[in-house]
Design a protein around this motif. Structure first.
Motif, PDB file in Angstrom:
ATOM      1  N   LEU A  30       0.843  -1.191   0.000  1.00 41.22           N
ATOM      2  CA  LEU A  30       0.000   0.000   0.000  1.00 41.22           C
ATOM      3  C   LEU A  30       0.880   1.243   0.000  1.00 41.22           C
ATOM      4  O   LEU A  30       1.549   1.544   0.987  1.00 41.22           O
ATOM      5  N   ASP A  31       0.904   1.929  -1.147  1.00 40.53           N
ATOM      6  CA  ASP A  31       1.721   3.142  -1.264  1.00 40.53           C
ATOM      7  C   ASP A  31       1.354   4.152  -0.193  1.00 40.53           C
ATOM      8  O   ASP A  31       0.178   4.432   0.021  1.00 40.53           O
ATOM      9  N   GLY A  32       2.375   4.665   0.476  1.00 39.38           N
ATOM     10  CA  GLY A  32       2.148   5.686   1.489  1.00 39.38           C
ATOM     11  C   GLY A  32       1.950   5.144   2.893  1.00 39.38           C
ATOM     12  O   GLY A  32       1.866   5.912   3.846  1.00 39.38           O
ATOM     13  N   PHE A  33       1.864   3.816   3.037  1.00 38.19           N
ATOM     14  CA  PHE A  33       1.703   3.230   4.369  1.00 38.19           C
ATOM     15  C   PHE A  33       3.048   3.285   5.077  1.00 38.19           C
ATOM     16  O   PHE A  33       4.071   2.893   4.522  1.00 38.19           O
ATOM     17  N   ILE A  34       3.044   3.790   6.297  1.00 36.85           N
ATOM     18  CA  ILE A  34       4.279   3.948   7.067  1.00 36.85           C
ATOM     19  C   ILE A  34       4.289   2.933   8.195  1.00 36.85           C
ATOM     20  O   ILE A  34       3.380   2.907   9.034  1.00 36.85           O
ATOM     21  N   TYR A  35       5.310   2.087   8.195  1.00 37.10           N
ATOM     22  CA  TYR A  35       5.476   1.102   9.269  1.00 37.10           C
ATOM     23  C   TYR A  35       6.963   0.845   9.413  1.00 37.10           C
ATOM     24  O   TYR A  35       7.630   0.488   8.454  1.00 37.10           O
ATOM     25  N   ASP A  36       7.474   1.034  10.599  1.00 38.56           N
ATOM     26  CA  ASP A  36       8.898   0.845  10.862  1.00 38.56           C
ATOM     27  C   ASP A  36       9.088  -0.452  11.633  1.00 38.56           C
ATOM     28  O   ASP A  36       8.715  -0.549  12.806  1.00 38.56           O
ATOM     29  N   ILE A  37       9.646  -1.439  10.970  1.00 39.52           N
ATOM     30  CA  ILE A  37       9.861  -2.738  11.585  1.00 39.52           C
ATOM     31  C   ILE A  37      10.749  -2.610  12.821  1.00 39.52           C
ATOM     32  O   ILE A  37      10.580  -3.332  13.795  1.00 39.52           O
ATOM     33  N   GLU A  38      11.682  -1.679  12.798  1.00 33.48           N
ATOM     34  CA  GLU A  38      12.602  -1.487  13.922  1.00 33.48           C
ATOM     35  C   GLU A  38      11.879  -1.046  15.194  1.00 33.48           C
ATOM     36  O   GLU A  38      12.347  -1.297  16.288  1.00 33.48           O
ATOM     37  N   THR A  39      10.750  -0.378  15.053  1.00 36.76           N
ATOM     38  CA  THR A  39      10.001   0.067  16.232  1.00 36.76           C
ATOM     39  C   THR A  39       8.783  -0.815  16.439  1.00 36.76           C
ATOM     40  O   THR A  39       7.692  -0.340  16.746  1.00 36.76           O
ATOM     41  N   SER A  40       8.991  -2.108  16.299  1.00 40.40           N
ATOM     42  CA  SER A  40       7.872  -3.045  16.372  1.00 40.40           C
ATOM     43  C   SER A  40       7.259  -3.124  17.766  1.00 40.40           C
ATOM     44  O   SER A  40       6.274  -3.816  17.960  1.00 40.40           O
ATOM     45  N   ASN A  41       7.830  -2.399  18.735  1.00 40.88           N
ATOM     46  CA  ASN A  41       7.197  -2.378  20.051  1.00 40.88           C
ATOM     47  C   ASN A  41       5.901  -1.562  20.014  1.00 40.88           C
ATOM     48  O   ASN A  41       5.108  -1.624  20.935  1.00 40.88           O
ATOM     49  N   PHE A  42       5.686  -0.783  18.955  1.00 40.77           N
ATOM     50  CA  PHE A  42       4.403  -0.110  18.745  1.00 40.77           C
ATOM     51  C   PHE A  42       3.721  -0.832  17.594  1.00 40.77           C
ATOM     52  O   PHE A  42       4.118  -0.700  16.441  1.00 40.77           O
ATOM     53  N   PRO A  43       2.684  -1.606  17.894  1.00 36.46           N
ATOM     54  CA  PRO A  43       2.105  -2.518  16.894  1.00 36.46           C
ATOM     55  C   PRO A  43       1.137  -1.848  15.919  1.00 36.46           C
ATOM     56  O   PRO A  43       0.010  -2.297  15.742  1.00 36.46           O
ATOM     57  N   ALA A  44       1.584  -0.759  15.292  1.00 39.09           N
ATOM     58  CA  ALA A  44       0.681  -0.076  14.365  1.00 39.09           C
ATOM     59  C   ALA A  44       1.471   0.610  13.271  1.00 39.09           C
ATOM     60  O   ALA A  44       2.650   0.912  13.422  1.00 39.09           O
ATOM     61  N   GLY A  45       0.786   0.860  12.167  1.00 44.43           N
ATOM     62  CA  GLY A  45       1.326   1.639  11.073  1.00 44.43           C
ATOM     63  C   GLY A  45       0.433   2.852  10.852  1.00 44.43           C
ATOM     64  O   GLY A  45      -0.626   2.985  11.482  1.00 44.43           O
ATOM     65  N   PHE A  46       0.858   3.704   9.944  1.00 44.96           N
ATOM     66  CA  PHE A  46       0.160   4.964   9.726  1.00 44.96           C
ATOM     67  C   PHE A  46      -0.099   5.174   8.240  1.00 44.96           C
ATOM     68  O   PHE A  46       0.712   4.796   7.398  1.00 44.96           O
TER      69      PHE A  46
END
Length: 91
Positions: A30-46
């Motif tokens: 999904l173009d524009g979906f922001i998710y940082d695998i490194e900060t996986s302690n926050f279980p959400a994307g934007f």
């Protein structure tokens, strides 16, 4: 008594897709979906769609903010669900 004038600036709404989401795959598809695998302690994307900011949790729960009335939020939510269907995340 002090009078205050309240003004509606933005609604914050929640919605449950009732389906778990793989945020890594969502990030890849999904173009524009922001998710940082490194900060996986926050279980959400934007994600942002037409001025509405989505917080998308692995559980399928969504938090939407950015519009001033419920009808606009519902319209944007339908568009987001259509995008999820196009990427194969929803039936």
């Amino acid at each position: 008594m002090v009078k205050t004038k309240l003004k509606l600036a933005n609604l914050i709404t929640t919605y449950d897709l009732k389906k778990e989401l793989n945020l890594n795959k969502l990030y890849e598809n999904l173009d524009g979906f922001i998710y940082d695998i490194e900060t996986s302690n926050f279980p959400a994307g934007f994600y942002n769609l037409e001025g509405v900011n989505f917080t998308v949790f692995r559980t399928g729960k969504l938090v939407l903010k950015g519009k001033r009335n419920l009808e606009e939020m519902e319209l944007i939510l339908r568009k987001f669900k259509k995008q999820l269907r196009a990427c194969g995340f929803l039936n």
